[in-house]
Design an enzyme around this catalytic site. Structure first.
Site, PDB file in Angstrom:
ATOM      1  N   GLU A 202      16.088 -70.092   3.131  1.00  0.00           N
ATOM      2  CA  GLU A 202      15.539 -70.116   1.766  1.00  0.00           C
ATOM      3  C   GLU A 202      15.904 -68.838   1.022  1.00  0.00           C
ATOM      4  O   GLU A 202      16.047 -67.782   1.638  1.00  0.00           O
ATOM      5  CB  GLU A 202      14.002 -70.199   1.853  1.00  0.00           C
TER       6      GLU A 202
ATOM      7  N   ASP B 161       7.422 -67.706  -2.236  1.00  0.00           N
ATOM      8  CA  ASP B 161       6.440 -67.090  -3.123  1.00  0.00           C
ATOM      9  C   ASP B 161       5.046 -67.528  -2.645  1.00  0.00           C
ATOM     10  O   ASP B 161       4.529 -66.982  -1.688  1.00  0.00           O
ATOM     11  CB  ASP B 161       6.778 -67.571  -4.544  1.00  0.00           C
TER      12      ASP B 161
ATOM     13  N   THR C 138       5.743 -74.810  -1.551  1.00  0.00           N
ATOM     14  CA  THR C 138       6.907 -75.695  -1.495  1.00  0.00           C
ATOM     15  C   THR C 138       7.412 -75.820  -0.061  1.00  0.00           C
ATOM     16  O   THR C 138       7.618 -76.923   0.456  1.00  0.00           O
ATOM     17  CB  THR C 138       8.039 -75.141  -2.401  1.00  0.00           C
TER      18      THR C 138
END
Ligand code: 5GP
Length: 200
Positions: free
Chosen positions: A108, A112, A116
């Site tokens: 990735e 954050d 997701t």
């Protein structure tokens, strides 16, 4: 993008300071590649990248892994409210291959809130991989909501919205060689809009 153009964007108050230069990024990716090479000897390594932001990181990372491996891609749309992702995710392009029995490493660009990736982990786990881990170039752990375990982290970062090296603002700036803070005072309104309707 050329160094000259990147300097002009700084001069025009669009980009802020460099958080990680292209050589910082290169050096860190080389270290990550060595660690992964060590850990995945004799495994059936499959690197999964989430389009579009993660692609640049994936392509540099795999060159630093000294093992046979395969790659595959997923594309998702994540929906957010007031700048925070909700974990409501739609897969718009699924993996091409089965991951059953494979040692899957998700590469990735940035994690954050983690909402997701947490959706993706649940989804991929149900496909019976032999193992499932995360390698993220950037980790903004101060905003973390989901309880996730990240095996490899390139750099930890603070609150500021960043662009470059795959990370976009309105689909632009992915081709910057370094990672920059985006000048909030120049584009703040648009960022709020972007975050609340983000296409990852
Ligand atoms: P999460 O579900 O972890 O909150 O969201 C992660 C996604 O939000 C990333 O894949 C990325 O698309 C986007 N994102 C979060 N922070 C930033 C940032 O500072 N800059 C950019 N360009 N995208 C970000």
């Amino acid at each position: 993008m050329s160094e000259q153009t990147e300097k002009e964007l700084i001069k025009n108050d669009i980009l802020g300071k460099v958080l990680f230069s292209s050589s910082d990024i290169k050096d860190r990716i080389s270290e990550l590649g060595k660690e992964i090479t060590q850990d995945y000897k004799y495994k059936n390594l499959l690197l999964v990248s989430i389009l579009r932001g993660g692609v640049i990181f994936l392509s540099d990372l795999i060159k630093e892994i000294d093992l046979p491996l395969s790659i595959d891609f997923m594309s998702i749309s994540a929906y957010g409210i007031n700048g925070t992702s909700t974990g409501v995710v739609r897969i718009t392009k699924d993996l091409d291959e089965s991951i059953e029995g494979k040692d899957v490493l998700i590469a990735e660009d940035i994690i954050d809130t983690g909402l997701t990736i947490s959706y993706l982990l649940r989804n991929l786990k149900s496909r019976f991989p032999n193992s499932l881990e995360i390698c993220t170039l950037l980790d903004r752990d101060i905003r973390r909501i989901a309880d996730i375990n990240i095996k490899y982290i390139g750099f930890k970062i603070g609150e500021k919205y960043i662009v470059g090296y795959g990370l976009d603002y309105k689909q632009k700036f992915r081709n910057l060689q370094s990672i920059y803070e985006l000048k909030l005072d120049t584009v703040k309104k648009d960022i709020e809009f972007l975050k609340s309707s983000s296409n990852v």
